[in-house]
Design an enzyme around this catalytic site. Structure first.
Site, short mmCIF file in Angstrom:
data_model
loop_
_atom_site.label_atom_id
_atom_site.label_comp_id
_atom_site.label_asym_id
_atom_site.label_seq_id
_atom_site.Cartn_x
_atom_site.Cartn_y
_atom_site.Cartn_z
N HIS A 281 0.35 -3.63 9.57
CA HIS A 281 1.26 -4.59 9.07
C HIS A 281 2.81 -4.06 9.27
O HIS A 281 2.97 -2.91 9.36
CB HIS A 281 1.01 -5.16 7.71
CG HIS A 281 1.26 -4.21 6.56
ND1 HIS A 281 0.04 -3.65 6.05
CD2 HIS A 281 2.37 -3.54 6.30
CE1 HIS A 281 0.51 -2.62 5.23
NE2 HIS A 281 1.68 -2.58 5.32
P1 TYD Z 1 -3.36 -3.74 1.72
O1 TYD Z 1 -1.95 -4.29 2.06
O2 TYD Z 1 -4.66 -4.17 2.36
O3 TYD Z 1 -3.19 -1.99 1.84
P2 TYD Z 1 -2.85 -1.08 3.32
O4 TYD Z 1 -1.45 -1.37 3.19
O5 TYD Z 1 -3.29 0.23 3.08
O6 TYD Z 1 -3.73 -1.90 4.41
O7 TYD Z 1 -3.79 -3.80 0.29
C1 TYD Z 1 -4.78 -3.66 -0.53
C2 TYD Z 1 -4.78 -4.38 -1.86
O8 TYD Z 1 -3.93 -3.91 -2.69
C3 TYD Z 1 -4.47 -6.07 -1.34
O9 TYD Z 1 -5.18 -6.97 -2.11
C4 TYD Z 1 -2.99 -6.16 -1.85
C5 TYD Z 1 -3.04 -4.83 -2.94
N1 TYD Z 1 -1.63 -4.42 -3.36
C6 TYD Z 1 -0.95 -4.81 -4.55
O10 TYD Z 1 -1.46 -5.38 -5.28
N2 TYD Z 1 0.27 -4.28 -4.52
C7 TYD Z 1 0.83 -3.21 -3.78
O11 TYD Z 1 1.67 -2.64 -4.14
C8 TYD Z 1 -0.11 -3.01 -2.61
C9 TYD Z 1 0.50 -2.12 -1.45
C10 TYD Z 1 -1.42 -3.49 -2.50
#
Ligand code: TYD
Length: 135
Positions: free
Chosen positions: A49
């Site tokens: 992303h």
């Molecule tokens: P995700 O964006 O999939 O992580 P990555 O960037 O490693 O792929 O996030 C995983 C889950 O955590 C998703 O349900 C959103 C949540 N999340 C939060 O609630 N707060 C945060 O600061 C972050 C980074 C993720």
């Protein structure tokens, strides 16, 4: 590309090492959020992303992993394996993370609160966005 590898100052003595990160001093933004990733299963790739406004500093405080950064034109692969190195990632950079070692802990300091609306999770959409910004 809007990223930078930063050497972090280490307060080291015979007991070991300590790194301190203060907003607007060691980190070029106000820190609104800290999160960390650990216990990543073998073969997993994360990220995939970009963020419209968010700035981050990533520190691999234990183990190692690989960041792939992409500004829509160029790609850069960065191995993070030191707790005294920070990877600054600015706005509009697509990032993917892979090759997590079993003991990898990735700590992230972020300039904004979590906001899913601020994510771009589709690579083609990301490419279009950065093309528009360049005009
Ligand atoms: P995700 O964006 O999939 O992580 P990555 O960037 O490693 O792929 O996030 C995983 C889950 O955590 C998703 O349900 C959103 C949540 N999340 C939060 O609630 N707060 C945060 O600061 C972050 C980074 C993720």
């Amino acid at each position: 590309m809007n990223y930078k590898l930063m050497d972090l100052y280490v307060y080291g003595d015979r007991r070991g090492s300590l790194v301190s990160l203060e907003e607007q001093r060691d980190v070029p933004f106000d820190i609104k959020r800290v999160y960390y990733i650990y216990g990543t299963k073998p073969g997993v790739e994360r990220g995939k992303h970009a963020h419209i406004h968010l700035k981050q500093i990533v520190v691999c405080v234990s183990g190692s992993c690989t960041f792939i950064l992409d500004d829509g034109k160029n790609q850069k692969e960065i191995e993070l394996n030191r707790p005294d190195v920070g990877l600054y990632i600015g706005e509009n950079i697509w990032r993917e993370i892979k090759n997590f070692s079993r003991d990898c802990v990735v700590m992230v300091l972020a300039s904004e609160y979590y906001d899913e609306n601020e994510y771009i999770r589709n690579y083609e959409k990301f490419k279009k966005e950065v093309k528009c910004l360049a005009i």
